[in-house]
Scaffold this motif. Structure first.
Motif, PDB file in Angstrom:
ATOM      1  N   UNK A 115       0.846  -1.186   0.000  1.00  0.00           N
ATOM      2  CA  UNK A 115       0.000   0.000   0.000  1.00  0.00           C
ATOM      3  C   UNK A 115       0.885   1.241   0.000  1.00  0.00           C
ATOM      4  N   UNK A 116       0.292   2.325  -0.357  1.00  0.00           N
ATOM      5  CA  UNK A 116       1.024   3.585  -0.401  1.00  0.00           C
ATOM      6  C   UNK A 116       0.225   4.625   0.355  1.00  0.00           C
ATOM      7  N   UNK A 117       0.845   5.241   1.336  1.00  0.00           N
ATOM      8  CA  UNK A 117       0.170   6.262   2.118  1.00  0.00           C
ATOM      9  C   UNK A 117       1.176   7.171   2.783  1.00  0.00           C
ATOM     10  N   UNK A 118       0.723   8.383   3.095  1.00  0.00           N
ATOM     11  CA  UNK A 118       1.538   9.302   3.888  1.00  0.00           C
ATOM     12  C   UNK A 118       0.966   9.418   5.307  1.00  0.00           C
ATOM     13  N   UNK A 119      -0.099   8.671   5.562  1.00  0.00           N
ATOM     14  CA  UNK A 119      -0.722   8.696   6.880  1.00  0.00           C
ATOM     15  C   UNK A 119       0.161   7.960   7.887  1.00  0.00           C
ATOM     16  N   UNK A 120       0.092   8.369   9.137  1.00  0.00           N
ATOM     17  CA  UNK A 120       0.847   7.672  10.179  1.00  0.00           C
ATOM     18  C   UNK A 120      -0.070   6.776  11.008  1.00  0.00           C
ATOM     19  N   UNK A 121      -1.362   7.101  11.006  1.00  0.00           N
ATOM     20  CA  UNK A 121      -2.320   6.346  11.799  1.00  0.00           C
ATOM     21  C   UNK A 121      -3.330   5.703  10.861  1.00  0.00           C
ATOM     22  N   UNK A 122      -3.325   4.398  10.762  1.00  0.00           N
ATOM     23  CA  UNK A 122      -4.234   3.731   9.830  1.00  0.00           C
ATOM     24  C   UNK A 122      -4.435   2.276  10.243  1.00  0.00           C
ATOM     25  N   UNK A 123      -5.391   1.646   9.588  1.00  0.00           N
ATOM     26  CA  UNK A 123      -5.706   0.245   9.824  1.00  0.00           C
ATOM     27  C   UNK A 123      -5.647  -0.509   8.501  1.00  0.00           C
ATOM     28  N   UNK A 124      -5.316  -1.771   8.601  1.00  0.00           N
ATOM     29  CA  UNK A 124      -5.273  -2.648   7.442  1.00  0.00           C
ATOM     30  C   UNK A 124      -6.148  -3.865   7.698  1.00  0.00           C
ATOM     31  N   UNK A 125      -6.782  -4.348   6.662  1.00  0.00           N
ATOM     32  CA  UNK A 125      -7.715  -5.464   6.789  1.00  0.00           C
ATOM     33  C   UNK A 125      -7.511  -6.450   5.639  1.00  0.00           C
ATOM     34  N   UNK A 126      -7.880  -7.678   5.908  1.00  0.00           N
ATOM     35  CA  UNK A 126      -8.089  -8.666   4.859  1.00  0.00           C
ATOM     36  C   UNK A 126      -9.556  -9.116   4.945  1.00  0.00           C
ATOM     37  N   UNK A 127     -10.224  -9.049   3.788  1.00  0.00           N
ATOM     38  CA  UNK A 127     -11.592  -9.538   3.680  1.00  0.00           C
ATOM     39  C   UNK A 127     -11.605 -10.719   2.722  1.00  0.00           C
ATOM     40  N   UNK A 164     -16.291 -15.274  -0.632  1.00  0.00           N
ATOM     41  CA  UNK A 164     -16.544 -16.566  -1.293  1.00  0.00           C
ATOM     42  C   UNK A 164     -17.541 -16.381  -2.434  1.00  0.00           C
ATOM     43  N   UNK A 165     -17.812 -17.459  -3.172  1.00  0.00           N
ATOM     44  CA  UNK A 165     -18.766 -17.349  -4.293  1.00  0.00           C
ATOM     45  C   UNK A 165     -20.127 -16.802  -3.889  1.00  0.00           C
ATOM     46  N   UNK A 166     -20.504 -16.934  -2.651  1.00  0.00           N
ATOM     47  CA  UNK A 166     -21.779 -16.372  -2.193  1.00  0.00           C
ATOM     48  C   UNK A 166     -21.786 -14.850  -2.228  1.00  0.00           C
ATOM     49  N   UNK A 167     -20.601 -14.247  -2.417  1.00  0.00           N
ATOM     50  CA  UNK A 167     -20.304 -12.803  -2.504  1.00  0.00           C
ATOM     51  C   UNK A 167     -20.396 -12.071  -1.173  1.00  0.00           C
ATOM     52  N   UNK A 168     -20.658 -12.779  -0.096  1.00  0.00           N
ATOM     53  CA  UNK A 168     -20.659 -12.146   1.217  1.00  0.00           C
ATOM     54  C   UNK A 168     -19.245 -11.711   1.576  1.00  0.00           C
ATOM     55  N   UNK A 169     -19.060 -10.504   2.027  1.00  0.00           N
ATOM     56  CA  UNK A 169     -17.748 -10.004   2.445  1.00  0.00           C
ATOM     57  C   UNK A 169     -17.550 -10.334   3.919  1.00  0.00           C
ATOM     58  N   UNK A 170     -16.494 -11.074   4.204  1.00  0.00           N
ATOM     59  CA  UNK A 170     -16.238 -11.551   5.554  1.00  0.00           C
ATOM     60  C   UNK A 170     -14.886 -11.015   6.023  1.00  0.00           C
ATOM     61  N   UNK A 171     -14.875 -10.351   7.163  1.00  0.00           N
ATOM     62  CA  UNK A 171     -13.612  -9.857   7.707  1.00  0.00           C
ATOM     63  C   UNK A 171     -12.779 -11.032   8.205  1.00  0.00           C
ATOM     64  N   UNK A 172     -11.545 -11.110   7.734  1.00  0.00           N
ATOM     65  CA  UNK A 172     -10.651 -12.195   8.132  1.00  0.00           C
ATOM     66  C   UNK A 172      -9.755 -11.752   9.280  1.00  0.00           C
ATOM     67  N   UNK A 173      -9.139 -10.578   9.117  1.00  0.00           N
ATOM     68  CA  UNK A 173      -8.153 -10.151  10.105  1.00  0.00           C
ATOM     69  C   UNK A 173      -7.928  -8.651   9.985  1.00  0.00           C
ATOM     70  N   UNK A 174      -7.497  -8.044  11.072  1.00  0.00           N
ATOM     71  CA  UNK A 174      -7.313  -6.592  11.143  1.00  0.00           C
ATOM     72  C   UNK A 174      -5.973  -6.294  11.816  1.00  0.00           C
ATOM     73  N   UNK A 175      -5.317  -5.225  11.344  1.00  0.00           N
ATOM     74  CA  UNK A 175      -4.032  -4.820  11.930  1.00  0.00           C
ATOM     75  C   UNK A 175      -4.012  -3.318  12.146  1.00  0.00           C
ATOM     76  N   UNK A 176      -3.664  -2.896  13.350  1.00  0.00           N
ATOM     77  CA  UNK A 176      -3.496  -1.469  13.607  1.00  0.00           C
ATOM     78  C   UNK A 176      -2.063  -1.082  13.285  1.00  0.00           C
TER      79      UNK A 176
END
Lengths: 113, 116
Positions: B25-37, B40-52
């Motif tokens: 990723x590219x950012x100049x921010x110092x405070x941010x969060x990152x996620x993996x979603x 599946x084929x059902x198209x539901x978006x499911x949060x897998x993991x989060x990082x501060x």
């Protein structure tokens, strides 16, 4: 409710017709987001609300798209005079004011023919 | 503006094996969060993991873990003991602020296929 509820699941509109999509956020969540996903890939942010107020509308094509979140009503996204390129899955998401995770609805697949 | 890049459009892994999905990723921010979603084929978006971003320790959720390299602006997802149900599109996402009202910036996704 315990989940973000989007209706309808599928919507077919002829080119030039109006489309209206609805979203009920999770109870207690004060932020609501709309995203457009084209061809199962790229997500485009459209607009977000903090309660009934627009928080960020930088992604919104304002000529034909509008959205509202009114008290005691589902949020809505309306597309006037739909075009073929509006065909996509539209996702609504909501988040709690003190948490960062956004929870997504199952999406509305809009097909413009 | 923040950009999120997933350089692997498609990946394949055998059941029970380990796979790593890349994200930069590219950012100049110092405070941010990152996620993996996961989608599946059902198209539901499911949060897998989060990082501060302010946490140096890598987040872990059961079989899912991340390798967060803040200086390199890299946020890869490792799936251990892959299962058939892990077959899905995986999206890396960036949120620029701790205020939960800010939108997610998504990468274009990696399609993961888990084979028997």
């Amino acid at each position: 409710g315990e989940e973000v509820a989007q209706t309808p699941k599928h919507l077919v509109r002829g080119e030039g017709q109006k489309a209206k999509l609805y979203c009920a956020p999770i109870k207690g969540h004060s932020y609501v987001f709309w995203y457009q996903q084209v061809l199962k890939n790229e997500f485009k942010f459209l607009i977000s609300f903090q309660n009934e107020n627009v928080f960020d509308e930088t992604g919104m094509p304002k000529e034909r798209f509008s959205a509202k979140c009114l008290p005691n009503s589902p949020c809505s996204l309306e597309i006037q005079a739909t075009k073929l390129e509006d065909s996509a899955v539209y996702f609504c998401a909501s988040s709690h004011p003190r948490r960062t995770e956004a929870f997504f609805g199952q999406g509305t697949r809009l097909t413009v023919v | 503006a923040q950009t999120v890049t997933q350089s692997q459009p498609e990946m394949s892994v055998q059941e029970a094996e380990t796979v790593t999905l890349s994200c930069t990723y590219d950012t100049s921010e110092s405070n941010y969060y990152l996620f993996w979603y996961k989608q599946p084929p059902s198209r539901q978006m499911i949060l897998v993991i989060r990082q501060e971003a302010y946490k140096q320790q890598n987040a872990t959720e059961n079989r899912f873990s991340v390798n967060f390299q803040k200086a390199a602006k890299s946020f890869s997802l490792k799936i251990s003991d892959s299962q058939l149900g892990d077959t899905a599109m995986y999206f890396c996402a960036f949120m620029k602020h701790s205020n939960s009202g800010y939108a997610l910036n998504f990468g274009k996704g990696t399609s993961l296929l888990v084979t028997p």
